[in-house]
Every structure is written in structure tokens, then in C-alpha cells.
Write an enzyme that holds these catalytic residues in place. Structure first.
Site, mmCIF file in Angstrom:
data_model
loop_
_atom_site.group_PDB
_atom_site.id
_atom_site.type_symbol
_atom_site.label_atom_id
_atom_site.label_comp_id
_atom_site.label_asym_id
_atom_site.label_seq_id
_atom_site.Cartn_x
_atom_site.Cartn_y
_atom_site.Cartn_z
ATOM 1 C CG HIS A 5 41.182 34.769 33.379
ATOM 2 N ND1 HIS A 5 42.398 34.942 33.976
ATOM 3 C CD2 HIS A 5 41.191 33.522 32.855
ATOM 4 C CE1 HIS A 5 43.128 33.849 33.831
ATOM 5 N NE2 HIS A 5 42.415 32.955 33.155
ATOM 6 C CG HIS A 41 38.464 29.808 31.510
ATOM 7 N ND1 HIS A 41 39.213 29.681 30.358
ATOM 8 C CD2 HIS A 41 39.343 30.033 32.516
ATOM 9 C CE1 HIS A 41 40.498 29.819 30.664
ATOM 10 N NE2 HIS A 41 40.616 30.029 31.963
#
Ligand code: AMP
Length: 137
Positions: A98, A100
């Protein structure tokens, strides 16, 4: 055991969806570092950026860029940090790749950069370059 993001992707756990397509999901981070802090991830499971295929990587970063642009245009962000942690040593707590996207509004909100060590003169820089370039595909 399934990681929390796989469970969100499969609809087992609720989330605040910012964006979704066939390959990519973006959700608000449950602990908002700043207002709008978003996580962008592939729907397919890869542990980190290190094992994510390039085609997927490009899709994730394309969405991250668009969300960052929207934060500037719509949330009044004056800047944006876009970062990913790979492996526990680097602070990765959820083992599902992922990115940010963290909008920045004012000075003193805290830094996301590692404090630079002053190693000037102590490292063999050409040797470092040689090792890194040797390891690149
Ligand atoms: P990292 O430390 O880079 O692996 O980031 C993991 C992030 O996932 C942290 O910022 C957490 O706040 C966030 N997080 C963990 N669980 C959830 C959840 N259920 N929904 C949204 N964000 C989450």
C-alpha cells in the site's frame, strides 16, 4: 491468515472508500496522520512494493498521483507525502502493498522523512553505486 486489507477488499471489514476500480482500492487510513490520509493498494495480494509486478505498481501510483492532486485542489493541501514502507524493518505493519498519500497543510505537522545521518566522507559512494546498480533488473 488473511491480512486486514485483503479482508477489506473482500468486503469482510468496512472501510471509507476513496476510489475503486478492477485492480486498485483506495481507502482512508483508520488513523489519520493528517486530514484525508489515504492508502492506495492493489486488490491482488502482494506483500510490499518489492514483489509487486510493474503493471500493478504503475496503476497504484497513477491513482496515488490523482488522489494527491485532488487533495491539493479540494482539501487545500499545500503539499503531499507519498510513501510506502517495505518490510517490518522499515515500519510496514500490514503485509499487503500500500502507498500512503498524506496531505500536508502547515509546517510543524510532524515529519515523515528519516533524519539524515551525516555520513559525509565515511562511505565509499562509488562502491555503493556499483552495488545498487548491480542489483537492479
Ligand atoms: P504501514 O505501517 O505502512 O504498514 O501502514 C499500515 C496503515 O494501515 C496504518 O497507517 C494503519 O493506521 C492503517 N490501517 C490498519 N488497519 C486499518 C483499517 N482497518 N482501515 C484503514 N486503515 C487501517
Amino acid at each position: 491468515m488473511k491480512d486486514v486489507f485483503c479482508r477489506i477488499i473482500e468486503g469482510e471489514i468496512p472501510s471509507n472508500k476513496v476510489y475503486e476500480d478492477d485492480d486498485v482500492l483506495a481507502i482512508l487510513d483508520i488513523s489519520q496522520a493528517t486530514r484525508g490520509h489515504t492508502l492506495v493498494m492493489p486488490k491482488a495480494h502482494y506483500e510490499s512494493i518489492l514483489d509487486t509486478p510493474k503493471a500493478i505498481l504503475h496503476k497504484v501510483y497513477d491513482v496515488a498521483q490523482r488522489i494527491a492532486q485532488a487533495m491539493v485542489a479540494e482539501l487545500g493541501a499545500k503539499g503531499v507525502n507519498i510513501l510506502t514502507n517495505a518490510k517490518e524493518m522499515a515500519g510496514q505493519t500490514v503485509p499487503h502493498f500500500h502507498v500512503h498519500v498524506i496531505p500536508r497543510y502547515m509546517a510543524g505537522e510532524g515529519g515523515f522523512m528519516i533524519e539524515m545521518k551525516n555520513n559525509e566522507g565515511k562511505e565509499d559512494l562509488p562502491l555503493l553505486v556499483a552495488k545498487i546498480t548491480h542489483g537492479m533488473d
